[in-house]
Design a protein around this motif. Structure first.
Motif, PDB file in Angstrom:
ATOM      1  N   ILE A 159     -24.320 -14.592 -23.601  1.00  0.00           N
ATOM      2  CA  ILE A 159     -23.379 -15.429 -22.862  1.00  0.00           C
ATOM      3  C   ILE A 159     -23.671 -15.277 -21.373  1.00  0.00           C
ATOM      4  CG2 ILE A 159     -20.950 -15.822 -22.295  1.00  0.00           C
ATOM      5  CD1 ILE A 159     -20.208 -14.687 -25.027  1.00  0.00           C
ATOM      6  N   MET A 160     -23.880 -16.378 -20.688  1.00  0.00           N
ATOM      7  CA  MET A 160     -24.144 -16.339 -19.256  1.00  0.00           C
ATOM      8  C   MET A 160     -22.855 -16.009 -18.497  1.00  0.00           C
ATOM      9  SD  MET A 160     -27.369 -17.021 -18.492  1.00  0.00           S
ATOM     10  CE  MET A 160     -27.338 -17.681 -16.818  1.00  0.00           C
ATOM     11  N   THR A 161     -22.956 -15.108 -17.518  1.00  0.00           N
ATOM     12  CA  THR A 161     -21.801 -14.782 -16.695  1.00  0.00           C
ATOM     13  C   THR A 161     -21.707 -15.752 -15.514  1.00  0.00           C
ATOM     14  OG1 THR A 161     -23.010 -13.262 -15.236  1.00  0.00           O
ATOM     15  CG2 THR A 161     -22.117 -12.358 -17.296  1.00  0.00           C
ATOM     16  N   TYR A 162     -20.575 -15.715 -14.838  1.00  0.00           N
ATOM     17  CA  TYR A 162     -20.371 -16.588 -13.678  1.00  0.00           C
ATOM     18  C   TYR A 162     -21.381 -16.277 -12.581  1.00  0.00           C
ATOM     19  CZ  TYR A 162     -18.250 -18.147  -9.285  1.00  0.00           C
ATOM     20  OH  TYR A 162     -18.042 -18.698  -8.046  1.00  0.00           O
ATOM     21  N   ASP A 163     -21.576 -15.002 -12.277  1.00  0.00           N
ATOM     22  CA  ASP A 163     -22.517 -14.607 -11.226  1.00  0.00           C
ATOM     23  C   ASP A 163     -23.940 -15.039 -11.568  1.00  0.00           C
ATOM     24  OD1 ASP A 163     -20.539 -13.507  -9.668  1.00  0.00           O
ATOM     25  OD2 ASP A 163     -20.800 -11.483 -10.471  1.00  0.00           O
ATOM     26  N   GLU A 164     -24.342 -14.891 -12.819  1.00  0.00           N
ATOM     27  CA  GLU A 164     -25.681 -15.321 -13.232  1.00  0.00           C
ATOM     28  C   GLU A 164     -25.840 -16.830 -13.102  1.00  0.00           C
ATOM     29  OE1 GLU A 164     -26.581 -11.792 -16.531  1.00  0.00           O
ATOM     30  OE2 GLU A 164     -25.688 -13.701 -17.147  1.00  0.00           O
ATOM     31  N   MET A 165     -24.790 -17.563 -13.418  1.00  0.00           N
ATOM     32  CA  MET A 165     -24.863 -19.016 -13.312  1.00  0.00           C
ATOM     33  C   MET A 165     -24.976 -19.447 -11.854  1.00  0.00           C
ATOM     34  SD  MET A 165     -25.089 -21.503 -15.418  1.00  0.00           S
ATOM     35  CE  MET A 165     -24.324 -20.905 -16.934  1.00  0.00           C
ATOM     36  N   VAL A 166     -24.270 -18.769 -10.973  1.00  0.00           N
ATOM     37  CA  VAL A 166     -24.363 -19.076  -9.543  1.00  0.00           C
ATOM     38  C   VAL A 166     -25.789 -18.873  -9.053  1.00  0.00           C
ATOM     39  CG1 VAL A 166     -23.707 -18.292  -7.226  1.00  0.00           C
ATOM     40  CG2 VAL A 166     -21.953 -18.606  -8.968  1.00  0.00           C
ATOM     41  N   LYS A 167     -26.406 -17.769  -9.444  1.00  0.00           N
ATOM     42  CA  LYS A 167     -27.777 -17.481  -9.020  1.00  0.00           C
ATOM     43  C   LYS A 167     -28.762 -18.519  -9.557  1.00  0.00           C
ATOM     44  CE  LYS A 167     -26.855 -12.509  -8.765  1.00  0.00           C
ATOM     45  NZ  LYS A 167     -27.072 -11.188  -9.409  1.00  0.00           N
ATOM     46  N   CYS A 168     -28.560 -18.936 -10.806  1.00  0.00           N
ATOM     47  CA  CYS A 168     -29.455 -19.939 -11.394  1.00  0.00           C
ATOM     48  C   CYS A 168     -29.320 -21.282 -10.697  1.00  0.00           C
ATOM     49  CB  CYS A 168     -29.158 -20.096 -12.888  1.00  0.00           C
ATOM     50  SG  CYS A 168     -29.633 -18.669 -13.881  1.00  0.00           S
ATOM     51  N   LEU A 169     -28.095 -21.692 -10.397  1.00  0.00           N
ATOM     52  CA  LEU A 169     -27.883 -22.963  -9.706  1.00  0.00           C
ATOM     53  C   LEU A 169     -28.468 -22.925  -8.301  1.00  0.00           C
ATOM     54  CD1 LEU A 169     -24.220 -23.763 -10.827  1.00  0.00           C
ATOM     55  CD2 LEU A 169     -26.285 -24.984 -11.488  1.00  0.00           C
ATOM     56  N   TYR A 170     -28.367 -21.768  -7.656  1.00  0.00           N
ATOM     57  CA  TYR A 170     -28.917 -21.643  -6.304  1.00  0.00           C
ATOM     58  C   TYR A 170     -30.441 -21.781  -6.321  1.00  0.00           C
ATOM     59  CZ  TYR A 170     -30.138 -19.705  -1.769  1.00  0.00           C
ATOM     60  OH  TYR A 170     -30.666 -19.529  -0.516  1.00  0.00           O
ATOM     61  N   HIS A 171     -31.090 -21.259  -7.365  1.00  0.00           N
ATOM     62  CA  HIS A 171     -32.550 -21.313  -7.452  1.00  0.00           C
ATOM     63  C   HIS A 171     -33.055 -22.607  -8.094  1.00  0.00           C
ATOM     64  CE1 HIS A 171     -32.238 -16.981  -6.618  1.00  0.00           C
ATOM     65  NE2 HIS A 171     -33.481 -17.081  -6.221  1.00  0.00           N
ATOM     66  N   SER A 172     -32.149 -23.473  -8.499  1.00  0.00           N
ATOM     67  CA  SER A 172     -32.568 -24.759  -9.055  1.00  0.00           C
ATOM     68  C   SER A 172     -32.833 -25.733  -7.922  1.00  0.00           C
ATOM     69  CB  SER A 172     -31.482 -25.310  -9.983  1.00  0.00           C
ATOM     70  OG  SER A 172     -30.331 -25.687  -9.241  1.00  0.00           O
ATOM     71  N   ASP A 173     -33.204 -26.965  -8.275  1.00  0.00           N
ATOM     72  CA  ASP A 173     -33.465 -27.999  -7.272  1.00  0.00           C
ATOM     73  C   ASP A 173     -32.222 -28.833  -6.990  1.00  0.00           C
ATOM     74  OD1 ASP A 173     -36.111 -27.281  -6.888  1.00  0.00           O
ATOM     75  OD2 ASP A 173     -36.820 -28.546  -8.528  1.00  0.00           O
ATOM     76  N   LEU A 174     -31.057 -28.257  -7.238  1.00  0.00           N
ATOM     77  CA  LEU A 174     -29.809 -28.982  -7.014  1.00  0.00           C
ATOM     78  C   LEU A 174     -29.670 -29.383  -5.550  1.00  0.00           C
ATOM     79  CD1 LEU A 174     -27.190 -29.967  -8.339  1.00  0.00           C
ATOM     80  CD2 LEU A 174     -26.166 -27.754  -7.773  1.00  0.00           C
ATOM     81  N   TYR A 175     -30.031 -28.455  -4.657  1.00  0.00           N
ATOM     82  CA  TYR A 175     -30.005 -28.730  -3.223  1.00  0.00           C
ATOM     83  C   TYR A 175     -31.353 -28.369  -2.626  1.00  0.00           C
ATOM     84  CZ  TYR A 175     -24.955 -29.438  -3.328  1.00  0.00           C
ATOM     85  OH  TYR A 175     -23.700 -29.929  -3.595  1.00  0.00           O
ATOM     86  N   LYS A 176     -31.961 -29.308  -1.932  1.00  0.00           N
ATOM     87  CA  LYS A 176     -33.254 -29.065  -1.301  1.00  0.00           C
ATOM     88  C   LYS A 176     -33.116 -28.186  -0.062  1.00  0.00           C
ATOM     89  CE  LYS A 176     -35.643 -31.658  -4.125  1.00  0.00           C
ATOM     90  NZ  LYS A 176     -36.683 -31.092  -5.010  1.00  0.00           N
ATOM     91  N   THR A 177     -32.008 -28.372   0.672  1.00  0.00           N
ATOM     92  CA  THR A 177     -31.797 -27.604   1.903  1.00  0.00           C
ATOM     93  C   THR A 177     -31.056 -26.314   1.559  1.00  0.00           C
ATOM     94  OG1 THR A 177     -31.647 -29.650   3.169  1.00  0.00           O
ATOM     95  CG2 THR A 177     -30.860 -27.662   4.232  1.00  0.00           C
ATOM     96  N   LYS A 178     -31.807 -25.220   1.459  1.00  0.00           N
ATOM     97  CA  LYS A 178     -31.219 -23.933   1.126  1.00  0.00           C
ATOM     98  C   LYS A 178     -32.154 -22.837   1.610  1.00  0.00           C
ATOM     99  CE  LYS A 178     -33.278 -24.250  -3.469  1.00  0.00           C
ATOM    100  NZ  LYS A 178     -33.033 -24.351  -4.908  1.00  0.00           N
ATOM    101  N   GLY A 179     -31.648 -21.638   1.680  1.00  0.00           N
ATOM    102  CA  GLY A 179     -32.470 -20.507   2.108  1.00  0.00           C
ATOM    103  C   GLY A 179     -33.019 -20.700   3.506  1.00  0.00           C
ATOM    104  N   GLY A 180     -34.329 -20.519   3.652  1.00  0.00           N
ATOM    105  CA  GLY A 180     -34.982 -20.639   4.950  1.00  0.00           C
ATOM    106  C   GLY A 180     -34.854 -22.025   5.534  1.00  0.00           C
TER     107      GLY A 180
END
Length: 217
Positions: free
Chosen positions: A57-78
């Motif tokens: 079962i995926m946890t909330y924190d794991e899901m947040v990390k996966c969504l952040y590393h997806s291509d959902l938003y191009k402008t992220k990180g650096g």
């Protein structure tokens, strides 16, 4: 077909040797059970492959990390930092111009200064709130079941079942003790390392490495 299967096994065994020293065991494993299963869908003329069955079962924190590393938003990180710096400098320039230079463009300088500040807020706040909202919705406590074979991954059962071909086209992303497979069609499938028993961890990861391409920098 036997030669092809032997080639796949050699590639997997080679990948397993590369990861053996780094992952001698899996300290993040949470005690979840995984087991070896046979490929029931193999054709009669094929040699049945042994797969690894996982359930988690995926946890909330794991899901947040996966969504952040997806291509959902191009402008992220650096890229988000760079955009924020550019808009921040522009806001300062327009603000200084507003207070030091009069004339007919004074109101315009104030507008653009505020506009740049709003853009900074949108760059950081909107993705932050949206990702967490999606994570709460997707981390619904549903059990994910999958069977990982050397050439494919079977996910789910019944009408909702789907499959990932490990033919080198999917991309493998690794972050925060999570392995995520990114498909060319935009879909992602995440597997936390905690759900894989230490005894099969090296073989499991070798299968993924052999059937995917490395993350593009």
């Amino acid at each position: 077909m036997k030669d092809i299967d032997d080639s796949i096994r050699e590639e997997i065994e080679g990948s397993a040797q590369e990861t053996e020293e780094v992952h001698e065991d899996n300290p993040e494993w949470d005690g979840s059970e995984s087991e070896l299963v046979a490929d029931d869908d193999a054709e009669e003329y094929e040699i049945p492959e042994t797969g690894i069955k996982i359930s988690y079962i995926m946890t909330y924190d794991e899901m947040v990390k996966c969504l952040y590393h997806s291509d959902l938003y191009k402008t992220k990180g650096g890229r988000a930092i760079a955009s924020g710096v550019i808009f921040g400098l522009a806001a300062i320039v327009f603000a200084v111009t507003y207070f030091t230079v009069g004339g007919q463009y004074k109101g315009m300088n104030l507008f653009f200064s505020i506009f740049c500040l709003v853009m900074i807020l949108l760059i950081w706040l909107v993705p932050y709130l949206h990702i967490r909202s999606l994570a709460r919705m997707m981390a619904n406590g549903k059990t994910i079941e999958a069977e990982v074979y050397p050439d494919h991954i079977d996910i789910g059962s019944g009408s909702g079942a789907w499959s990932i071909e490990l033919d080198g086209k999917p991309e493998l992303l690794e972050f925060d003790n999570i392995m995520m497979i990114a498909l060319p069609d935009g879909r992602n499938f995440a597997i936390p390392e905690r759900v894989i028993e230490p005894e099969v961890f090296n073989e499991f990861k070798a299968i993924l490495i052999a059937g995917t391409s490395p993350e593009e920098g």
